[in-house]
Design a protein around this motif. Sequence first.
Motif, mmCIF file in Angstrom:
data_model
loop_
_atom_site.group_PDB
_atom_site.id
_atom_site.type_symbol
_atom_site.label_atom_id
_atom_site.label_comp_id
_atom_site.label_asym_id
_atom_site.label_seq_id
_atom_site.Cartn_x
_atom_site.Cartn_y
_atom_site.Cartn_z
ATOM 1 N N SER A 82 54.716 55.509 46.167
ATOM 2 C CA SER A 82 53.902 54.368 46.599
ATOM 3 C C SER A 82 53.363 54.684 47.987
ATOM 4 C CB SER A 82 54.730 53.082 46.619
ATOM 5 O OG SER A 82 55.790 53.186 47.532
ATOM 6 N N SER A 83 52.167 54.221 48.216
ATOM 7 C CA SER A 83 51.543 54.445 49.516
ATOM 8 C C SER A 83 50.585 53.288 49.766
ATOM 9 C CB SER A 83 50.771 55.769 49.538
ATOM 10 O OG SER A 83 49.677 55.699 48.638
ATOM 11 N N ALA A 84 50.161 53.179 50.980
ATOM 12 C CA ALA A 84 49.205 52.124 51.319
ATOM 13 C C ALA A 84 47.926 52.282 50.503
ATOM 14 C CB ALA A 84 48.904 52.149 52.813
ATOM 15 N N ALA A 85 47.498 53.509 50.293
ATOM 16 C CA ALA A 85 46.262 53.752 49.533
ATOM 17 C C ALA A 85 46.428 53.313 48.077
ATOM 18 C CB ALA A 85 45.881 55.227 49.604
ATOM 19 N N ARG A 86 47.566 53.631 47.467
ATOM 20 C CA ARG A 86 47.797 53.221 46.070
ATOM 21 C C ARG A 86 47.843 51.696 45.961
ATOM 22 N NH1 ARG A 86 52.115 56.262 42.585
ATOM 23 N NH2 ARG A 86 50.841 55.203 41.046
ATOM 24 N N ILE A 87 48.515 51.056 46.889
ATOM 25 C CA ILE A 87 48.604 49.594 46.875
ATOM 26 C C ILE A 87 47.236 48.978 47.102
ATOM 27 C CG2 ILE A 87 49.597 47.590 48.059
ATOM 28 C CD1 ILE A 87 52.146 49.408 48.431
ATOM 29 N N ALA A 88 46.451 49.553 47.996
ATOM 30 C CA ALA A 88 45.088 49.055 48.224
ATOM 31 C C ALA A 88 44.248 49.168 46.959
ATOM 32 C CB ALA A 88 44.432 49.823 49.375
ATOM 33 N N CYS A 89 44.403 50.247 46.231
ATOM 34 C CA CYS A 89 43.652 50.414 44.979
ATOM 35 C C CYS A 89 44.080 49.372 43.943
ATOM 36 C CB CYS A 89 43.852 51.820 44.432
ATOM 37 S SG CYS A 89 43.014 53.082 45.414
ATOM 38 N N LEU A 90 45.369 49.084 43.879
ATOM 39 C CA LEU A 90 45.836 48.041 42.963
ATOM 40 C C LEU A 90 45.269 46.678 43.368
ATOM 41 C CD1 LEU A 90 49.548 49.079 42.370
ATOM 42 C CD2 LEU A 90 47.618 49.311 40.799
ATOM 43 N N LEU A 91 45.174 46.430 44.658
ATOM 44 C CA LEU A 91 44.589 45.173 45.121
ATOM 45 C C LEU A 91 43.117 45.077 44.735
ATOM 46 C CD1 LEU A 91 46.298 44.792 48.608
ATOM 47 C CD2 LEU A 91 46.740 43.442 46.533
ATOM 48 N N LEU A 92 42.424 46.200 44.726
ATOM 49 C CA LEU A 92 41.032 46.196 44.268
ATOM 50 C C LEU A 92 40.934 45.832 42.789
ATOM 51 C CD1 LEU A 92 39.659 49.354 46.108
ATOM 52 C CD2 LEU A 92 39.049 46.960 46.563
ATOM 53 N N VAL A 93 41.873 46.328 41.990
ATOM 54 C CA VAL A 93 41.896 45.965 40.565
ATOM 55 C C VAL A 93 42.141 44.468 40.423
ATOM 56 C CG1 VAL A 93 43.098 46.281 38.369
ATOM 57 C CG2 VAL A 93 42.629 48.257 39.821
ATOM 58 N N VAL A 94 43.106 43.940 41.178
ATOM 59 C CA VAL A 94 43.389 42.502 41.136
ATOM 60 C C VAL A 94 42.157 41.708 41.552
ATOM 61 C CG1 VAL A 94 44.773 40.648 42.157
ATOM 62 C CG2 VAL A 94 45.876 42.784 41.459
ATOM 63 N N ALA A 95 41.463 42.150 42.582
ATOM 64 C CA ALA A 95 40.233 41.464 43.019
ATOM 65 C C ALA A 95 39.209 41.449 41.895
ATOM 66 C CB ALA A 95 39.661 42.135 44.261
ATOM 67 N N GLY A 96 39.096 42.536 41.166
ATOM 68 C CA GLY A 96 38.177 42.583 40.035
ATOM 69 C C GLY A 96 38.574 41.611 38.931
ATOM 70 N N ILE A 97 39.861 41.525 38.654
ATOM 71 C CA ILE A 97 40.356 40.586 37.632
ATOM 72 C C ILE A 97 40.047 39.153 38.042
ATOM 73 C CG2 ILE A 97 42.431 39.677 36.527
ATOM 74 C CD1 ILE A 97 43.596 42.538 36.786
ATOM 75 N N VAL A 98 40.346 38.825 39.286
ATOM 76 C CA VAL A 98 40.068 37.466 39.786
ATOM 77 C C VAL A 98 38.574 37.197 39.723
ATOM 78 C CG1 VAL A 98 40.128 35.989 41.839
ATOM 79 C CG2 VAL A 98 42.148 37.341 41.207
ATOM 80 N N GLY A 99 37.758 38.177 40.092
ATOM 81 C CA GLY A 99 36.314 37.998 40.029
ATOM 82 C C GLY A 99 35.827 37.728 38.618
ATOM 83 N N LEU A 100 36.394 38.411 37.630
ATOM 84 C CA LEU A 100 36.006 38.159 36.238
ATOM 85 C C LEU A 100 36.352 36.741 35.817
ATOM 86 C CD1 LEU A 100 37.023 41.528 34.590
ATOM 87 C CD2 LEU A 100 34.724 40.619 34.843
ATOM 88 N N LYS A 101 37.488 36.242 36.278
ATOM 89 C CA LYS A 101 37.874 34.870 35.936
ATOM 90 C C LYS A 101 36.960 33.859 36.649
ATOM 91 C CE LYS A 101 40.316 31.202 34.853
ATOM 92 N NZ LYS A 101 39.465 30.174 34.332
ATOM 93 N N VAL A 102 36.748 34.089 37.932
ATOM 94 C CA VAL A 102 35.946 33.156 38.726
ATOM 95 C C VAL A 102 34.508 33.075 38.211
ATOM 96 C CG1 VAL A 102 34.930 32.779 41.012
ATOM 97 C CG2 VAL A 102 37.348 33.339 40.803
ATOM 98 N N PHE A 103 33.940 34.230 37.870
ATOM 99 C CA PHE A 103 32.545 34.257 37.439
ATOM 100 C C PHE A 103 32.380 34.206 35.932
ATOM 101 C CE2 PHE A 103 32.609 36.394 41.629
ATOM 102 C CZ PHE A 103 31.892 35.440 42.321
ATOM 103 N N HIS A 104 33.420 33.800 35.222
ATOM 104 C CA HIS A 104 33.389 33.685 33.754
ATOM 105 C C HIS A 104 32.445 32.605 33.393
ATOM 106 C CE1 HIS A 104 34.987 31.779 30.019
ATOM 107 N NE2 HIS A 104 34.790 32.996 29.596
#
Length: 104
Positions: A82-104
């Motif tokens: 685990s690293s800050a970069a890996r966690i940041a990338c996972l947060l980007l995926v989560v942001a994309g998921i939230v965006g899909l829900k919000v803009f559904h």
Amino acid sequence: MAWLILVVSGAMETAWAVALERSDGFSRPLPTVIFVVTLVLSMAGLGYALKFIPVGTAYAVWVGIGAVGTALVGMVWLDEPSSAARIACLLLVVAGIVGLKVFH
């Protein structure tokens, strides 16, 4: 209700992915059974959710939850790096998921 089932199905995707790894090529019975059961539940939930949620959105959310969940389980419990970069990338995926829900 479809969104809740979709989220649970994404969690089941995490469960089957981890069970698949733990099954050691389907040579260990308990993880193999867990894999099969969670795979069926995950697919059934996704199938139900697709009655109410567009396929592009539902599939992306389902895969995103499964991918993030599996990566987190790997980092927290399976000694994967685990690293800050890996966690940041996972947060980007989560942001994309939230965006899909919000803009559904």
